[in-house]
Scaffold this active site. Structure first.
Site, PDB file in Angstrom:
ATOM      1  N   ASP A 120      19.315  35.862  19.000  1.00  0.00           N
ATOM      2  CA  ASP A 120      18.737  36.810  19.973  1.00  0.00           C
ATOM      3  C   ASP A 120      19.555  36.739  21.260  1.00  0.00           C
ATOM      4  O   ASP A 120      19.023  36.765  22.366  1.00  0.00           O
ATOM      5  CB  ASP A 120      17.261  36.483  20.248  1.00  0.00           C
ATOM      6  CG  ASP A 120      16.550  37.586  21.029  1.00  0.00           C
ATOM      7  OD1 ASP A 120      17.045  38.744  21.032  1.00  0.00           O
ATOM      8  OD2 ASP A 120      15.509  37.297  21.643  1.00  0.00           O
ATOM      9  N   ASP A 176      16.244  30.368  25.365  1.00  0.00           N
ATOM     10  CA  ASP A 176      15.409  31.053  24.371  1.00  0.00           C
ATOM     11  C   ASP A 176      15.929  30.878  22.944  1.00  0.00           C
ATOM     12  O   ASP A 176      16.465  31.812  22.353  1.00  0.00           O
ATOM     13  CB  ASP A 176      15.328  32.549  24.749  1.00  0.00           C
ATOM     14  CG  ASP A 176      14.092  33.224  24.195  1.00  0.00           C
ATOM     15  OD1 ASP A 176      13.317  32.553  23.487  1.00  0.00           O
ATOM     16  OD2 ASP A 176      13.899  34.424  24.458  1.00  0.00           O
TER      17      ASP A 176
END
Ligand SMILES: Nc1ncnc2c1ncn2[C@@H]1O[C@H](COP(=O)(O)OP(=O)(O)OP(=O)(O)O)[C@@H](O)[C@H]1O
Ligand SMILES: [Mg+2]
Length: 267
Positions: free
Chosen positions: A199, A216
């Site tokens: 991502d 993240d």
């Protein structure tokens, strides 16, 4: 219904009492209210345990409310800044999460309730961050996890997180070196940490004024994940898209081949 409400009030009261007894400073009363409104009782109890264990001494303001998680500023017992990331059990996207867990041999036994998937996800982000950190990637070092709560080093100054790359105001003249460094990190994540971020974009890169920091990593997968190649190509394309207006970007296939190694492409 009434009983549940009473129990919940009791848990919150107990949390408030314990937190103040331990001398934990709640810097921002609103953030505590957010926690009480957003999280279930067991999450609040788990948070209380972190305080009780001395992992936190200050709970500060809310930094971010994302699709799946909330991030708060906090400080440890030595006053060092910490980020608390809490995955919301209710709103988390169970099906998307499961796609990334199934196929990762480290987490293949996890295919249970929604709660268990979210706990595995939290454990996965903890382990991914540390794997990347150990390989020398600039990312927050994960400190601790319990249930859906992850504690990690805080990346920022004066309680303010570093801006995301999209808001970092990178000028044209600076673009090339940051682009090259990020592509190099995708390579190091794959070859040294054994991870594909999955991502990666200008949203999940922070910028400290001179270098990027990758954040993240809950969804990051190992290279043997059935969709690892697809995720790797997508990460490269996202970075190419962002930097296209800032510098010369390289052909994605060339980058991809370089990362996975030409020999591995032969039948
Ligand atoms: N270690 C950290 N230090 C400082 N700020 C952080 C840290 N981790 C996260 N943040 C802040 O919180 C924001 C959201 O974090 P992150 O990208 O990890 O979660 P998210 O996108 O909400 O996650 P998800 O999409 O899985 O719900 C970041 O953009 C950053 O501003
Ligand atoms: Mg994010």
């Amino acid at each position: 219904m009434v009983k549940l409400k009473l129990d919940r009030d009791r848990i919150i009261e107990k949390l408030d009492r314990e937190v103040s007894k331990l001398g934990v400073r709640i810097k921002d009363a609103d953030s505590m209210k957010v926690m009480e409104n957003v999280f279930d009782d067991q999450t609040l109890v788990a948070l209380y345990k972190l305080v009780n264990k001395g992992k936190l001494s200050v709970i500060g303001g809310s930094i971010s409310t994302g699709k799946e998680a909330n991030v708060f500023y906090a400080e440890d017992s030595e006053g060092a800044p910490v980020a608390i990331k809490i995955y919301r059990i209710q709103s988390a996207n169970f099906n998307t999460m499961n796609q990334y867990l199934v196929g990762d041999p480290r987490f293949s036994s996890v295919r249970k309730s929604k709660k268990e998937v979210i706990f595995a996800w939290t454990r996965k982000e903890y382990s991914n961050l540390n794997r990347a950190h150990d390989a020398g990637i600039r990312c927050p070092k994960a400190r601790y996890f319990d249930r859906n709560i992850l504690l990690m080093d805080f990346c920022g100054e004066n309680e303010i997180p570093y801006p995301q790359l999209r808001h970092a105001g990178i000028e044209k003249g600076e673009g090339q070196k940051h682009y090259d460094a990020i592509i190099h990190d995708i390579d190091r994540m794959y070859n040294d940490a054994g991870l594909v971020h999955a991502d990666l974009s200008e949203f999940n890169l922070l910028f400290d004024g001179s270098e990027h920091i990758i954040i993240d990593m809950g969804q990051a997968v190992t290279p043997d994940h059935p969709r690892a190649v697809k995720f790797l190509v997508r990460d490269i394309l996202n970075i190419n898209r962002f930097f296209a207006r800032l510098c010369d970007i390289r052909d994605e296939e060339e980058i991809f081949r370089e990362i996975i190694g030409e020999d591995k492409l032969q039948p």
